[in-house]
Enzyme design. Structure first.
Site, PDB file in Angstrom:
ATOM      1  N   TYR A 101      70.322  50.167  11.162  1.00  0.00           N
ATOM      2  CA  TYR A 101      68.794  50.704  10.939  1.00  0.00           C
ATOM      3  C   TYR A 101      68.356  49.251  10.241  1.00  0.00           C
ATOM      4  CZ  TYR A 101      64.674  53.103   9.245  1.00  0.00           C
ATOM      5  OH  TYR A 101      63.474  53.689   8.923  1.00  0.00           O
TER       6      TYR A 101
HETATM    7  N1  LIG Z   1      60.241  58.699   6.868  1.00  0.00           N
HETATM    8  C1  LIG Z   1      60.772  57.651   6.111  1.00  0.00           C
HETATM    9  O1  LIG Z   1      61.410  57.874   5.183  1.00  0.00           O
HETATM   10  C2  LIG Z   1      60.762  56.448   6.746  1.00  0.00           C
HETATM   11  C3  LIG Z   1      60.590  55.164   5.992  1.00  0.00           C
HETATM   12  C4  LIG Z   1      60.558  53.864   6.513  1.00  0.00           C
HETATM   13  C5  LIG Z   1      60.439  53.984   7.789  1.00  0.00           C
HETATM   14  N2  LIG Z   1      60.275  54.820   8.666  1.00  0.00           N
HETATM   15  C6  LIG Z   1      60.100  54.832   9.993  1.00  0.00           C
HETATM   16  O2  LIG Z   1      58.930  55.145  10.488  1.00  0.00           O
HETATM   17  C7  LIG Z   1      58.877  55.685  11.908  1.00  0.00           C
HETATM   18  C8  LIG Z   1      58.634  57.256  11.988  1.00  0.00           C
HETATM   19  O3  LIG Z   1      59.520  58.021  11.083  1.00  0.00           O
HETATM   20  P1  LIG Z   1      59.465  59.562  10.890  1.00  0.00           P
HETATM   21  O4  LIG Z   1      59.677  59.561   9.361  1.00  0.00           O
HETATM   22  O5  LIG Z   1      58.112  59.901  11.474  1.00  0.00           O
HETATM   23  O6  LIG Z   1      60.561  60.202  11.746  1.00  0.00           O
HETATM   24  P2  LIG Z   1      60.429  61.494  12.607  1.00  0.00           P
HETATM   25  O7  LIG Z   1      61.916  61.574  13.040  1.00  0.00           O
HETATM   26  O8  LIG Z   1      59.809  62.610  11.781  1.00  0.00           O
HETATM   27  O9  LIG Z   1      59.593  61.024  14.081  1.00  0.00           O
HETATM   28  C9  LIG Z   1      60.149  60.220  14.923  1.00  0.00           C
HETATM   29  C10 LIG Z   1      59.513  60.450  16.415  1.00  0.00           C
HETATM   30  O10 LIG Z   1      60.135  59.385  17.048  1.00  0.00           O
HETATM   31  C11 LIG Z   1      60.191  60.251  18.384  1.00  0.00           C
HETATM   32  N3  LIG Z   1      61.446  59.349  19.096  1.00  0.00           N
HETATM   33  C12 LIG Z   1      62.430  59.061  18.746  1.00  0.00           C
HETATM   34  N4  LIG Z   1      63.010  58.355  19.472  1.00  0.00           N
HETATM   35  C13 LIG Z   1      62.082  58.049  20.577  1.00  0.00           C
HETATM   36  C14 LIG Z   1      62.091  57.220  21.935  1.00  0.00           C
HETATM   37  N5  LIG Z   1      63.070  56.907  22.310  1.00  0.00           N
HETATM   38  N6  LIG Z   1      60.934  57.306  22.513  1.00  0.00           N
HETATM   39  C15 LIG Z   1      59.916  57.944  22.159  1.00  0.00           C
HETATM   40  N7  LIG Z   1      59.522  58.706  20.969  1.00  0.00           N
HETATM   41  C16 LIG Z   1      60.755  58.704  20.294  1.00  0.00           C
HETATM   42  C17 LIG Z   1      60.695  61.460  17.982  1.00  0.00           C
HETATM   43  O11 LIG Z   1      60.877  62.403  19.051  1.00  0.00           O
HETATM   44  C18 LIG Z   1      59.846  61.917  16.939  1.00  0.00           C
HETATM   45  O12 LIG Z   1      58.903  62.647  17.384  1.00  0.00           O
HETATM   46  C19 LIG Z   1      60.345  55.292  12.202  1.00  0.00           C
HETATM   47  O13 LIG Z   1      60.366  54.051  12.920  1.00  0.00           O
HETATM   48  C20 LIG Z   1      60.957  55.211  11.041  1.00  0.00           C
HETATM   49  O14 LIG Z   1      62.079  54.345  11.141  1.00  0.00           O
HETATM   50  C21 LIG Z   1      60.411  56.223   8.309  1.00  0.00           C
END
Ligand SMILES: NC(=O)c1ccc[n+]([C@@H]2O[C@H](COP(=O)([O-])OP(=O)(O)OC[C@H]3O[C@@H](n4cnc5c(N)ncnc54)[C@H](O)[C@@H]3O)[C@@H](O)[C@H]2O)c1
Length: 248
Positions: free
Chosen positions: A155
């Site tokens: 990650y």
């Molecule tokens: N929530 C956190 O703590 C956090 C912190 C830093 C960065 N992020 C980043 O933010 C982004 C969103 O995270 P989130 O918290 O909303 O996660 P989440 O799991 O709530 O949402 C992620 C979405 O991406 C979709 N997805 C996954 N793989 C996919 C693919 N191959 N093609 C199309 N869609 C796909 C999933 O179906 C889901 O709807 C991610 O890139 C994550 O790494 C999140």
């Protein structure tokens, strides 16, 4: 909530069915625009679009598959003449284990979605933005990409790569009307927490000087602004959203 101006503009939000992507889509619609949610979870994307109203569309897309992304660009342009903004939010965490125990297939899967997916979406959408002479790309990286979290090597490496691709593409497009930036959030409580161990979540919270998780609205506010015309003299830049953790 400040009023952002996204009037009449159209955004593609990957991973928009839930979490940060959904919150960003909501903010862009509240700012006068429309969105297409690209998500591999078709049912969740349809439900999300329905809850957002007639300014939202949903498409089943796997961002790690080039043909799927290329098809989605064509399908998006069939209902919107422009793609003014691309928000790359689709992402997965992979398991919380030490690097030497990391299953090779899981490592590859994290790279496929988190960095190859960002590459493919940028690659397929930039052509349309260049034709328009205008665009805003916002990649959702992570504080893990700056700092390297233990028990999250894939990650962290994938998110460092998202920062790198943002800088390269930003410079490649600097003499156009397209701006490319990324944000590096610390932990925000969304469904992504279900993919992590409680120990890892506690570790991430312990590193945030504000002593709390970020909120979806806080991420949506910054990303929403980065999607507007007002974001004009920043490109290839990394915007912090970490409650004081990564102040560089
Ligand atoms: N929530 C956190 O703590 C956090 C912190 C830093 C960065 N992020 C980043 O933010 C982004 C969103 O995270 P989130 O918290 O909303 O996660 P989440 O799991 O709530 O949402 C992620 C979405 O991406 C979709 N997805 C996954 N793989 C996919 C693919 N191959 N093609 C199309 N869609 C796909 C999933 O179906 C889901 O709807 C991610 O890139 C994550 O790494 C999140």
């Amino acid at each position: 909530m400040n009023q952002l101006d996204f009037t009449g503009r159209h955004a593609v939000v990957t991973g928009g069915a839930t979490g940060l992507g959904f919150g960003i889509a909501q903010r862009l619609i509240a700012s006068g625009g429309s969105v297409t949610l690209w998500d591999r979870d078709e049912a969740a994307a349809n439900q999300a679009a329905q809850s957002l109203g007639d300014k939202a569309f949903a498409l089943k897309v796997d961002v790690s598959q080039q043909p799927s992304v290329a098809k989605a660009v064509a399908a998006t342009l069939a209902h919107s003449p422009r793609i003014d903004a691309l928000v790359n939010s689709a992402g997965i965490t992979g398991p919380n284990v030490k690097l030497w125990d990391y299953p090779v297939d899981d490592w590859r899967q994290v790279m496929e979605v988190n960095i190859n997916g960002v590459f493919l979406c940028c690659r397929e959408v930039v052509g349309q933005m260049r034709k328009q002479g205008y665009g805003r790309i916002v990649n959702i990286a992570s504080v893990a990409g700056k700092e390297g979290n233990p028990n999250a090597s894939a990650y962290s490496a994938s998110k460092a790569a998202v920062i790198g691709i943002t800088k390269s593409l930003g410079k490649e497009l600097a003499d156009t009307g397209i701006r490319v930036n990324c944000v590096t959030p610390a932990a925000v409580k969304t469904a992504i927490f279900d993919q992590m161990t409680p120990e890892h979540i506690a570790f991430m919270l312990s590193k945030i000087p504000m002593g709390r998780f970020g909120t979806v609205d806080e991420v949506a506010a910054m990303v929403g602004w980065l999607c507007t015309e007002d974001c004009s003299f920043s490109t290839g830049a990394v915007f912090d959203l970490s409650g004081g953790r990564s102040t560089y």
